[in-house]
Write an enzyme that holds these catalytic residues in place. Structure first.
Site, PDB file in Angstrom:
ATOM      1  CE  LYS A  26      -0.219   3.913 -13.574  1.00 58.12           C
ATOM      2  NZ  LYS A  26       0.212   2.624 -13.103  1.00 58.12           N
ATOM      3  CB  CYS A  44       5.331   2.997 -15.325  1.00 52.84           C
ATOM      4  SG  CYS A  44       4.897   1.370 -15.938  1.00 52.84           S
TER       5      CYS A  44
HETATM    6  N1  SAJ Z   1      14.235   3.394  -8.906  1.00 55.05           N
HETATM    7  C1  SAJ Z   1      15.265   4.124  -8.320  1.00 55.05           C
HETATM    8  N2  SAJ Z   1      15.261   4.281  -6.968  1.00 55.05           N
HETATM    9  C2  SAJ Z   1      14.280   3.754  -6.184  1.00 55.05           C
HETATM   10  C3  SAJ Z   1      13.231   3.031  -6.780  1.00 55.05           C
HETATM   11  C4  SAJ Z   1      13.230   2.871  -8.148  1.00 55.05           C
HETATM   12  O1  SAJ Z   1      16.170   4.621  -9.005  1.00 55.05           O
HETATM   13  O2  SAJ Z   1      14.372   3.919  -4.954  1.00 55.05           O
HETATM   14  C5  SAJ Z   1      14.204   3.216 -10.358  1.00 55.05           C
HETATM   15  C6  SAJ Z   1      14.191   1.749 -10.816  1.00 55.05           C
HETATM   16  O3  SAJ Z   1      15.497   1.221 -10.860  1.00 55.05           O
HETATM   17  C7  SAJ Z   1      13.544   1.868 -12.170  1.00 55.05           C
HETATM   18  C8  SAJ Z   1      12.537   3.003 -11.977  1.00 55.05           C
HETATM   19  O4  SAJ Z   1      12.969   3.707 -10.834  1.00 55.05           O
HETATM   20  O5  SAJ Z   1      14.488   2.271 -13.153  1.00 55.05           O
HETATM   21  C9  SAJ Z   1      11.095   2.561 -11.800  1.00 55.05           C
HETATM   22  O6  SAJ Z   1      11.026   1.389 -10.986  1.00 55.05           O
HETATM   23  P1  SAJ Z   1       9.883   1.173  -9.890  1.00 55.05           P
HETATM   24  O7  SAJ Z   1      10.119  -0.125  -9.248  1.00 55.05           O
HETATM   25  O8  SAJ Z   1       9.810   2.366  -9.005  1.00 55.05           O
HETATM   26  O9  SAJ Z   1       8.535   1.213 -10.697  1.00 55.05           O
HETATM   27  P2  SAJ Z   1       7.950   0.448 -11.986  1.00 55.05           P
HETATM   28  O10 SAJ Z   1       8.101   1.384 -13.133  1.00 55.05           O
HETATM   29  O11 SAJ Z   1       8.482  -0.913 -12.149  1.00 55.05           O
HETATM   30  O12 SAJ Z   1       6.400   0.321 -11.546  1.00 55.05           O
HETATM   31  C10 SAJ Z   1       5.687   1.500 -11.212  1.00 55.05           C
HETATM   32  C11 SAJ Z   1       4.901   1.234  -9.907  1.00 55.05           C
HETATM   33  N3  SAJ Z   1       4.404   2.496  -9.400  1.00 55.05           N
HETATM   34  C12 SAJ Z   1       4.645   2.910  -8.128  1.00 55.05           C
HETATM   35  O13 SAJ Z   1       5.300   2.267  -7.343  1.00 55.05           O
HETATM   36  C13 SAJ Z   1       4.028   4.205  -7.714  1.00 55.05           C
HETATM   37  C14 SAJ Z   1       3.757   0.262 -10.169  1.00 55.05           C
HETATM   38  O14 SAJ Z   1       2.934   0.150  -9.003  1.00 55.05           O
HETATM   39  C15 SAJ Z   1       2.919   0.751 -11.351  1.00 55.05           C
HETATM   40  O15 SAJ Z   1       1.851  -0.135 -11.634  1.00 55.05           O
HETATM   41  C16 SAJ Z   1       3.808   0.818 -12.565  1.00 55.05           C
HETATM   42  O16 SAJ Z   1       4.823   1.809 -12.292  1.00 55.05           O
HETATM   43  C17 SAJ Z   1       2.980   1.213 -13.767  1.00 55.05           C
HETATM   44  O17 SAJ Z   1       2.687   0.325 -14.588  1.00 55.05           O
HETATM   45  O18 SAJ Z   1       2.564   2.376 -13.864  1.00 55.05           O
END
Ligand code: SAJ
Length: 435
Positions: free
Chosen positions: A215, A269
């Site tokens: 994780k 997360c």
């Molecule tokens: N973000 C960027 N650039 C990107 C992708 C995301 O700046 O290219 C930013 C988003 O705007 C946001 C942050 O990153 O602020 C996180 O967003 P996210 O969509 O990457 O992730 P979370 O936090 O919504 O969900 C993550 C997921 N983990 C992964 O993709 C490895 C999800 O599968 C997990 O279950 C979740 O964390 C968790 O609960 O741990």
């Protein structure tokens, strides 16, 4: 194994969908939360979080009688812990001049202690909360063994991470692969049997500490990858390049997949979990530490972009669009947008923020608009901070009739420069400095 009744502790973004999904698959579920507001809301037939499709599943789970809501756990066949593991706001650790965040495990400790009086021989206990490596064996197991029962002998104990993406939780809960780590192979088998109730993805058995690492490695990899994208946006700015164009060209390479720069990394997360690895072994994690710092500093880069667009910020009126931590969700936790707004205000800007997914939100020091037009009123500039679909779909010709602002700043690559220019705007895009 036969699981007729289970208790799920913590009815948040993970616990509530999980409890409802078990219940709609025929399991008798007691959903437990210590927050009276959560209990009252659910008992009254409403829900306290926004997640597509969740309301319907909770309603049918409650209507079937399979889901009941309670402030305390009851005797059951299995217990699942899905409580928050944030970091402390007021405590930090330090190694070699690097200050790092410390995990706040109090909710896991009290949920585990709450299970103690109900724990019986043959039970299964699963921790799902994202936790530092070895939490299951070093923290949860000793607490449960205060019962006099031995983990792996008298009861089964597992760690199984939730990996669902907010916005897609109900589908991913069922379809994603599930890693189930047991303190013994028999524990992992028992956990496997429980999740098989509804999981359609592969269910893989391993040990508890490996499952914890899996994780943390997933979310840390994403954080580091976003950090490099953010660093690229700064380099592009310096060298007169359009970072979005450069990324899309680099991504044509069959083994490259650069993520998107933006105003920073938020949520509960990805901006939190890497700290658990840094805290657990600061001497081994300089890269993870620095990636965190890059992402935490990205709001300062956005501040620079806004100054590039507007010059001095003193008394400039800015309509800030989006406060959620990412597109199309209502979750404002650790939102980089809020951080950007605070920085703008420190430079003398007057910011009105509009968050369509939570218009009634109250965030300290942030002036919330009640609707889009109020945010636009008298604005000198529009600042896009979150790529909500409704913002990305803006028609610039229409926007031009609603505001006197003629400068738009896009931090998330949502708007087309030519279209906005045609409508009379000067569009400044994060990481784009093409002459
Ligand atoms: N973000 C960027 N650039 C990107 C992708 C995301 O700046 O290219 C930013 C988003 O705007 C946001 C942050 O990153 O602020 C996180 O967003 P996210 O969509 O990457 O992730 P979370 O936090 O919504 O969900 C993550 C997921 N983990 C992964 O993709 C490895 C999800 O599968 C997990 O279950 C979740 O964390 C968790 O609960 O741990």
């Amino acid at each position: 194994m036969n699981f007729q009744k289970i208790c799920i502790l913590g009815l948040g973004y993970i616990g509530l969908p999980t409890a409802s999904t078990f219940a709609t698959h025929g399991v008798n579920v007691v959903g437990v939360d210590i927050n009276p507001h959560v209990i009252e809301t659910l008992q009254g037939g409403s829900i306290h979080i926004h997640e597509p499709g969740l309301r319907g599943v909770v309603e049918s789970a409650l209507a079937s009688g399979n889901l009941t809501i309670s402030p305390k756990p009851e005797k059951a066949d299995a217990f699942l812990i899905a409580v928050p593991t944030p970091f402390y706001e007021d405590k930090v650790g330090e190694y070699d001049g690097r200050k790092y965040r410390l995990a706040d495990m109090r909710a896991v400790i009290s949920a585990t202690e709450a299970i103690l009086p109900c724990l019986r021989k043959g039970n299964l206990v699963i921790l799902e909360s994202t936790s530092p490596p070895r939490t299951t064996v070093d923290l949860v197991k000793p607490i449960l063994e205060r019962s006099g029962l031995k983990a792996g002998i008298d009861f089964y104990l597992c760690y199984s991470p939730e990996r669902v993406l907010p916005g897609q939780i109900l589908r991913e809960l069922i379809e994603n692969a599930r890693v189930v780590g047991g303190v013994t192979p028999e524990s992992a088998k028992a956990g496997h049997a429980l999740y098989a109730t509804f999981v359609k993805g592969q269910i893989i058995e391993t040990d508890a500490t490996t499952a914890e690492m899996v994780k943390l490695m997933e979310n840390t990899t994403r954080d580091v990858n976003i950090a490099i994208a953010n660093e690229f946006s700064r380099l592009a700015e310096k060298f007169g390049v359009d970072v979005w164009e450069a990324i899309s060209l680099a991504n044509l390479h069959p083994r490259i997949n650069i993520l998107s720069p933006g105003p920073g990394v938020g949520g509960h997360c990805i901006s939190v979990d890497p700290w658990f690895l840094v805290e657990a072994a600061p001497e081994l994690t300089p890269l993870i530490y620095h990636a965190r710092k890059v992402n935490d500093d990205q709001p300062y880069f956005v501040l620079g972009e806004v100054k590039r667009a507007l010059g001095t910020l003193k008394d400039k009126k800015i309509a800030a669009l989006g406060l959620a931590y990412k597109p199309d969700v209502d979750d404002l936790r650790e939102s980089p947008a809020a951080e950007v707004i605070h920085l703008l205000q420190l430079e003398g800007a007057q910011v009105k923020a509009w968050e369509p997914f939570k218009p009634e939100a109250e965030l300290k020091g942030i002036d919330m608009a009640t609707d889009l037009n109020t945010a636009f009123k008298d604005a000198d500039a529009i600042l896009l901070l979150v790529k909500h679909t409704q913002f990305a779909d803006f028609d610039p010709e229409d926007i031009a009739t609603r505001t006197r602002a003629r400068v738009a700043i896009d931090t998330v690559n949502a708007w087309n420069a030519e279209e906005w220019q045609k409508a009379g705007f000067r569009l400044v895009r994060l990481g784009v400095n093409k002459k």
